[in-house]
Scaffold this motif. Structure first.
Motif, mmCIF file in Angstrom:
data_model
loop_
_atom_site.group_PDB
_atom_site.id
_atom_site.type_symbol
_atom_site.label_atom_id
_atom_site.label_comp_id
_atom_site.label_asym_id
_atom_site.label_seq_id
_atom_site.Cartn_x
_atom_site.Cartn_y
_atom_site.Cartn_z
ATOM 1 N N LYS A 89 36.505 13.917 31.516
ATOM 2 C CA LYS A 89 36.565 14.227 30.008
ATOM 3 C C LYS A 89 37.835 13.880 29.234
ATOM 4 O O LYS A 89 38.759 13.872 30.058
ATOM 5 C CB LYS A 89 36.380 15.740 29.757
ATOM 6 C CG LYS A 89 35.273 16.735 30.350
ATOM 7 C CD LYS A 89 33.971 16.488 29.568
ATOM 8 C CE LYS A 89 34.074 17.471 28.520
ATOM 9 N NZ LYS A 89 33.020 17.541 27.426
ATOM 10 N N ILE A 90 37.882 13.334 28.139
ATOM 11 C CA ILE A 90 38.898 12.920 27.400
ATOM 12 C C ILE A 90 38.977 14.064 26.323
ATOM 13 O O ILE A 90 37.930 14.132 25.487
ATOM 14 C CB ILE A 90 38.856 11.396 26.887
ATOM 15 C CG1 ILE A 90 38.611 10.475 27.974
ATOM 16 C CG2 ILE A 90 40.050 11.269 26.114
ATOM 17 C CD1 ILE A 90 40.167 10.286 28.897
ATOM 18 N N ASP A 95 47.070 13.276 25.381
ATOM 19 C CA ASP A 95 47.617 12.038 26.035
ATOM 20 C C ASP A 95 47.187 11.834 27.315
ATOM 21 O O ASP A 95 48.124 11.598 28.298
ATOM 22 C CB ASP A 95 48.975 12.088 25.655
ATOM 23 C CG ASP A 95 49.728 10.953 25.691
ATOM 24 O OD1 ASP A 95 49.119 9.858 25.402
ATOM 25 O OD2 ASP A 95 51.031 10.986 26.081
ATOM 26 N N GLN A 96 45.819 11.954 27.596
ATOM 27 C CA GLN A 96 45.429 11.650 29.109
ATOM 28 C C GLN A 96 45.567 10.110 29.164
ATOM 29 O O GLN A 96 45.318 9.127 28.465
ATOM 30 C CB GLN A 96 44.091 11.891 29.351
ATOM 31 C CG GLN A 96 44.263 13.666 29.254
ATOM 32 C CD GLN A 96 42.461 14.042 28.784
ATOM 33 O OE1 GLN A 96 42.098 14.130 27.831
ATOM 34 N NE2 GLN A 96 42.047 14.291 29.981
ATOM 35 N N ASP A 97 45.738 9.721 30.732
ATOM 36 C CA ASP A 97 45.482 8.203 30.745
ATOM 37 C C ASP A 97 44.024 7.676 30.842
ATOM 38 O O ASP A 97 43.079 8.415 30.436
ATOM 39 C CB ASP A 97 46.158 7.881 32.145
ATOM 40 C CG ASP A 97 45.319 8.542 33.338
ATOM 41 O OD1 ASP A 97 44.229 8.837 33.141
ATOM 42 O OD2 ASP A 97 46.064 8.615 34.525
ATOM 43 N N ALA A 98 43.894 6.530 31.069
ATOM 44 C CA ALA A 98 42.437 5.807 31.061
ATOM 45 C C ALA A 98 41.682 6.666 32.052
ATOM 46 O O ALA A 98 40.348 6.459 31.807
ATOM 47 C CB ALA A 98 42.603 4.377 31.582
ATOM 48 N N ARG A 99 41.871 7.108 33.110
ATOM 49 C CA ARG A 99 41.094 7.852 33.885
ATOM 50 C C ARG A 99 40.668 9.319 33.596
ATOM 51 O O ARG A 99 39.711 9.851 34.174
ATOM 52 C CB ARG A 99 41.644 8.147 35.526
ATOM 53 C CG ARG A 99 41.679 6.900 36.068
ATOM 54 C CD ARG A 99 42.525 7.230 37.676
ATOM 55 N NE ARG A 99 42.578 6.271 38.389
ATOM 56 C CZ ARG A 99 43.457 5.515 38.604
ATOM 57 N NH1 ARG A 99 44.723 5.633 38.093
ATOM 58 N NH2 ARG A 99 43.340 4.352 39.555
ATOM 59 N N GLY A 100 41.227 9.682 32.552
ATOM 60 C CA GLY A 100 41.291 11.109 32.055
ATOM 61 C C GLY A 100 42.276 11.947 32.664
ATOM 62 O O GLY A 100 41.885 13.328 32.590
ATOM 63 N N VAL A 101 43.145 11.635 33.458
ATOM 64 C CA VAL A 101 44.105 12.424 34.030
ATOM 65 C C VAL A 101 45.324 12.724 32.809
ATOM 66 O O VAL A 101 45.917 11.851 32.504
ATOM 67 C CB VAL A 101 44.998 11.679 35.030
ATOM 68 C CG1 VAL A 101 45.681 12.830 35.816
ATOM 69 C CG2 VAL A 101 43.687 11.475 36.111
ATOM 70 N N TRP A 102 45.419 14.262 32.566
ATOM 71 C CA TRP A 102 46.623 14.546 31.855
ATOM 72 C C TRP A 102 47.806 15.020 32.869
ATOM 73 O O TRP A 102 47.641 15.824 33.781
ATOM 74 C CB TRP A 102 46.021 15.900 31.342
ATOM 75 C CG TRP A 102 47.145 16.252 29.932
ATOM 76 C CD1 TRP A 102 47.989 15.890 29.200
ATOM 77 C CD2 TRP A 102 47.436 17.907 30.314
ATOM 78 N NE1 TRP A 102 48.509 16.638 28.540
ATOM 79 C CE2 TRP A 102 48.351 18.019 29.378
ATOM 80 C CE3 TRP A 102 47.075 18.903 30.983
ATOM 81 C CZ2 TRP A 102 48.969 19.323 28.940
ATOM 82 C CZ3 TRP A 102 47.609 20.151 30.633
ATOM 83 C CH2 TRP A 102 48.774 20.334 29.916
ATOM 84 N N SER A 103 48.788 14.696 32.460
ATOM 85 C CA SER A 103 50.259 14.850 32.923
ATOM 86 C C SER A 103 50.730 16.111 32.331
ATOM 87 O O SER A 103 51.010 15.649 30.981
ATOM 88 C CB SER A 103 51.070 13.678 33.265
ATOM 89 O OG SER A 103 50.576 12.783 33.987
ATOM 90 N N VAL A 104 50.826 16.983 32.919
ATOM 91 C CA VAL A 104 51.490 18.368 32.245
ATOM 92 C C VAL A 104 53.064 17.965 31.704
ATOM 93 O O VAL A 104 53.766 17.634 32.450
ATOM 94 C CB VAL A 104 51.218 19.616 32.971
ATOM 95 C CG1 VAL A 104 51.957 20.834 32.525
ATOM 96 C CG2 VAL A 104 49.715 19.795 33.515
ATOM 97 N N PRO A 105 53.405 18.166 30.821
ATOM 98 C CA PRO A 105 54.707 17.778 30.210
ATOM 99 C C PRO A 105 55.749 18.635 30.963
ATOM 100 O O PRO A 105 56.674 17.840 31.325
ATOM 101 C CB PRO A 105 54.742 18.382 28.725
ATOM 102 C CG PRO A 105 53.260 18.348 28.266
ATOM 103 C CD PRO A 105 52.443 18.461 29.264
ATOM 104 N N GLU A 106 55.788 19.888 31.169
ATOM 105 C CA GLU A 106 56.674 20.599 31.972
ATOM 106 C C GLU A 106 55.773 20.790 33.342
ATOM 107 O O GLU A 106 54.834 21.336 33.592
ATOM 108 C CB GLU A 106 56.852 22.004 31.580
ATOM 109 C CG GLU A 106 57.396 22.056 30.058
ATOM 110 C CD GLU A 106 56.077 21.868 29.118
ATOM 111 O OE1 GLU A 106 55.124 22.496 29.407
ATOM 112 O OE2 GLU A 106 56.384 21.284 27.741
ATOM 113 N N GLY A 107 56.612 20.467 34.547
ATOM 114 C CA GLY A 107 56.154 21.026 35.789
ATOM 115 C C GLY A 107 55.520 19.630 36.645
ATOM 116 O O GLY A 107 55.500 19.847 37.904
#
Length: 128
Positions: A89-90, A95-107
């Protein structure tokens, strides 16, 4: 009396299409089918945690995550599941990458979401 801290959990996921869901959890996700009865198919979710895939006529999934897994390498896991036809899912604004992976801003955690055949939302999480 309260639950003991070491009482093992059981995860329940509802399905209205058990004939589609069982092969998805077994063959696509690779979970070991432990057994089936008239009410549910039981899988080993990992670390001996049972997942009961319970048939409920007319089930409609909610919008929230119902189960997830911690993985060591989220990119490799997403790629492996994508190769088996899983669509990630996007979400607008995440602001997920092309794979749909979201990097949590904190942590530093990374999360990716996908659905089972019923539309139940599942997730992968890589910590740090």
């Amino acid at each position: 009396m309260s639950l003991p801290a070491n009482a093992p959990p059981v995860v329940f996921i509802l399905t209205s299409a058990r004939d589609l869901a069982v092969p998805f959890y077994r063959d696509v996700l690779g979970l070991r089918l432990m057994g089936e009865d008239g009410y549910a198919a039981t899988f080993d979710m990992g670390n001996r945690t049972p997942l009961r895939l319970t048939a409920v006529e007319g089930h409609h999934p909610g919008a929230h995550t119902v189960a997830g897994w911690h993985v060591a390498d989220i990119a490799a896991t997403v790629d492996a599941l994508s190769a088996k036809g899983v669509l990630f899912k996007i979400y607008e604004g995440f602001d997920q990458d092309a794979r749909g992976v979201w990097s949590v801003p904190e942590g530093g955690a990374k999360i990716a979401w996908f659905e089972d055949p019923d539309g139940n939302l599942l997730s992968l999480t890589q910590i740090g």
